[in-house]
Design an enzyme around this catalytic site. Sequence first.
Site, PDB file in Angstrom:
ATOM      1  N   LYS A  71       7.065 -44.860 -25.951  1.00 16.93           N
ATOM      2  CA  LYS A  71       7.845 -46.119 -25.682  1.00 16.93           C
ATOM      3  C   LYS A  71       7.969 -46.503 -24.049  1.00 16.93           C
ATOM      4  O   LYS A  71       7.396 -47.583 -23.783  1.00 16.93           O
ATOM      5  CB  LYS A  71       9.125 -46.124 -26.148  1.00 16.93           C
TER       6      LYS A  71
ATOM      7  N   ASP B 166       9.317 -49.396 -31.507  1.00 18.36           N
ATOM      8  CA  ASP B 166      10.613 -48.891 -31.637  1.00 18.36           C
ATOM      9  C   ASP B 166      11.541 -49.181 -32.666  1.00 18.36           C
ATOM     10  O   ASP B 166      10.761 -49.543 -33.823  1.00 18.36           O
ATOM     11  CB  ASP B 166      11.508 -49.229 -30.167  1.00 18.36           C
TER      12      ASP B 166
END
Length: 216
Positions: free
Chosen positions: A124, A142
């Site tokens: 991420k 995410d």
Amino acid sequence: MKLPVSQKKALALLYRLYRLYPHAHCALNYRTPFQLLVATILSAQCTDKRVNKVTESLFEKYPDPQALACADLPTLELDIRSTGFYRNKATNLVLCGQRLLERHGGQVPTSLEELVRLPGVGRKTANVVLGNAFGIPGMVVDTHVKRLARRFGWTVNETPEKIEQDLCLLLPREHWVQSAHLLIWHGRELCKAPVPLCSCCPLQEDCPRVGVVRAR
DNA sequence: ATCCCGAGGG
DNA sequence: CCCTCTGGAT
């Protein structure tokens, strides 16, 4: 390779999100790749507001990897305490500074593989840095995006990798970074985890989540 | 009380 | 896969 929705449909959905959140892509606004990297590491499990509160004085104290690498750990922990997980983050930041010096000549690396190898940087964070610091398109999946995946036709338990690949195929490369922000933003603002705010949502038409009550 | 714009480790 | 690590917002 079967895609869950047509490219046209995906773009239409994204466009509605763009109209809803015109400023979603401005959330992270830092001068240098180094600053963006630090800010992104700090933002794990914590909102931008809390990060922004800390970063101004932080970047004065630690303007470069060199300063981070030899930072006093307890002091650094205090400096970033309000962003949560401060012990992990502080040690990771110091290790990051050291690694940037030792292996990357004090520069932030520009490849996903190298970024992910930095302490405290996962997929991420790496993608956010790539997109915002270097303009290199990356799709960020995410927990928010995974939740939204149903809206775009994926099954509930689809893997993040598959969703990411499909999103990259569905959306024009030049829109990847912004699309990722929009999806994340929407998952946080409206399509929230326990109770989605469907009545305000521009995507509620045909959405399998409409009317879903808390599932537990 | 409960939930987070994650990462690392078992 | 599971767990832990944290403060702050709500």
